[in-house]
Design a protein around this motif. Structure first.
Motif: not given
Length: 104
Positions: A49-56
Motif C-alpha cells: 500500500g503506502t507503507e515501506h518496509f526493510r527486510r534483511n
C-alpha cells in the motif's frame, strides 16, 4: 542495554545513528577471547500500500582476538521493519497483503 552471556559476564550495548548506518559497540566488564562483527545480508525494501518496509538478515561473525581469524558465523535474526521514509535508489518489491497477511 545490558545483558549477560553464558559465562555470567555483563555486556553493555551502545547504539547510535551514524551519517549513513546504524553504528554501535559492545562493551564487556572484562576482556574476552572473542570479538564480534555484526552485519546485515539480503536487504530488500518492500511496499505494501503506502507503507515501506526493510527486510534483511542480521548475522554475527565471531573472531579470535589472538589470531584475528574468524571462528564462526551465525544468523542472529531475520528482520522486517517499517521505515518512515521513502527509499530511493533501490529496488522496491510490491507486496499484496491480501495474499500474504502478516503473522504475529
Amino acid at each position: 542495554m545490558q545483558f549477560r552471556d553464558d559465562t555470567d559476564q555483563t555486556f553493555q550495548l551502545r547504539v547510535g545513528v551514524g551519517e549513513r548506518y546504524l553504528e554501535g559497540e559492545i562493551l564487556a566488564e572484562r576482556p574476552t577471547s572473542t570479538s564480534y562483527r555484526v552485519f546485515a545480508r539480503g536487504e530488500r525494501f518492500l511496499r505494501a500500500g503506502t507503507e515501506h518496509f526493510r527486510r534483511n538478515q542480521i548475522w554475527r561473525t565471531a573472531i579470535d582476538r589472538r589470531t584475528g581469524s574468524p571462528v564462526g558465523e551465525e544468523l542472529i535474526r531475520e528482520n522486517v521493519a517499517l521505515v518512515k521514509y521513502i527509499p530511493t535508489d533501490v529496488d522496491i518489491v510490491e507486496v499484496d497483503l491480501s495474499q500474504h497477511p502478516p503473522t504475529t
